[in-house]
Scaffold this active site. Structure first.
Site, PDB file in Angstrom:
ATOM      1  N   ASP A   1      -7.004 -60.035 -16.981  1.00 54.43           N
ATOM      2  CA  ASP A   1      -7.733 -58.828 -17.380  1.00 54.43           C
ATOM      3  C   ASP A   1      -7.799 -58.713 -18.890  1.00 54.43           C
ATOM      4  OD1 ASP A   1      -4.976 -58.226 -17.535  1.00 54.43           O
ATOM      5  OD2 ASP A   1      -5.325 -56.095 -17.173  1.00 54.43           O
TER       6      ASP A   1
ATOM      7  N   GLU B   1      -3.968 -57.143 -22.811  1.00 59.69           N
ATOM      8  CA  GLU B   1      -4.643 -55.955 -22.278  1.00 59.69           C
ATOM      9  C   GLU B   1      -4.805 -54.895 -23.365  1.00 59.69           C
ATOM     10  OE1 GLU B   1      -2.554 -52.352 -20.778  1.00 59.69           O
ATOM     11  OE2 GLU B   1      -2.850 -53.381 -18.873  1.00 59.69           O
TER      12      GLU B   1
END
Length: 334
Positions: free
Chosen positions: A107, A52
């Site tokens: 993500d 991330e």
């Protein structure tokens, strides 16, 4: 007279080269959180690095046209995190130990692929385009499940299925502007299906007094709060309206729900709380950090000020603040 005019133009030239508040923010982020090797340091999480953080750093570098930093971040990510038997990224790297969890974080993969596509276009770099294509292929093949006719992004390749057909998901992993970009560059219909499923989940997963999404959700016969995670709207779910605003997909009615939460927190506590229990509607009794506040400025469609961002010494807070600022600039430009 000539000397006065010369001095005036020299001063004007010097002033024009002064960095903007946003550029100062990026410089402060680099100085505080990016090592010389290109590792983004999460100082609020024992100094680890993760996919991330690398994704956020890469996005910022593209936005600020910082090719050198982008290349350094990308080289470190490939060398230290892209070490699985696919093109996804191990999510966690611990200093002096290396990768301490080879499972991916979806993500992070999405953010990195999105940054690579932007870099390929901005700097005409075909190697970045190919690297993004490889990641997109593995996202399609490894991270998507079906649930009641909807395409679902799993938080990771491994785990998050508590029972057959029962999925634990994080709706903030639907990075809507990234999915829009994927739909434009990739022929697969999957990306639009993911946008549609994310909007469905967002419009259905409404909990508590303010009808907010939770940080973590459970998909079974219906959408519920996760039975394995705290029943809260907080620092993870705040990215949902951030990404929707960025993609110009946040409806005005939903915007009002988030603002009602902020107003209730302000009325009760005198400040914006970053967390609400969605079962009893209680607030965490401490003020939100600068990044959370900036995200609420984005939701409220108010200008995001960055004058004091160099004082923002928390990795996640600073990341949220930059994300909200860039989202506001790019959504206005669309």
């Amino acid at each position: 007279m000539i000397r006065s005019l010369l001095l005036f133009f020299l001063l004007l030239s010097a002033c024009s080269k002064q960095p903007s508040p946003a550029q100062k923010s990026w410089q402060a982020f680099k100085q505080e959180f990016i090592s010389i090797e290109g590792r983004v340091i999460d100082n609020g999480n024992k100094g680890i690095s993760h996919s991330e953080g690398q994704g956020y750093g890469l996005l910022f570098a593209v936005y600020f046209n910082d090719q050198k930093t982008f290349a350094t971040l990308w080289d470190w990510s490939v060398t230290h995190l892209q070490t699985r038997n696919d093109y996804l990224f191990s999510w966690q790297y611990t200093p002096n130990q290396g990768v301490t969890d080879v499972n991916n974080a979806s993500d992070g993969d999405i953010l990195i692929a999105w940054a690579l596509l932007q870099a390929a276009q901005r700097w005409h770099n075909s190697s970045y385009q190919q690297a993004a294509n490889n990641i997109l292929r593995d996202i399609r093949n490894k991270l998507i499940k079906n649930w009641q006719g909807h395409k679902i992004i799993m938080p990771a390749e491994q785990g998050f299925i508590t029972q057959p057909g029962k999925l634990t998901i994080n709706l903030s992993y639907w990075v809507f502007p990234a999915l829009q970009e994927f739909a434009r560059v990739d022929k697969s219909p999957l990306w639009q299906k993911l946008i549609n499923s994310g909007l469905y989940l967002f419009n259905t997963a409404e909990f508590g007094q303010w009808q907010l999404p939770a940080d973590w959700l459970q998909l079974d016969d219906k959408i519920t709060l996760s039975s394995e995670r705290p029943p809260v709207f907080g620092y993870e779910a705040i990215r949902i309206p951030l990404y929707l605003s960025w993609a110009n997909l946040l409806p005005s009615e939903k915007r009002k729900q988030f603002l009602a939460y902020a107003q209730a927190s302000q009325n009760q506590l005198g400040y914006l709380s970053p967390k609400a229990n969605l079962l009893n509607n209680s607030f965490a009794e401490y003020p939100a950090n600068a990044g959370f506040i900036s995200t609420y400025q984005l939701i409220a469609q108010k200008p995001i000020g960055l004058a004091n961002i160099s004082q923002n010494k928390d990795y996640y807070s600073h990341s949220l603040e930059l994300l909200a600022f860039i989202a506001q600039q790019q959504s206005i430009a669309q």
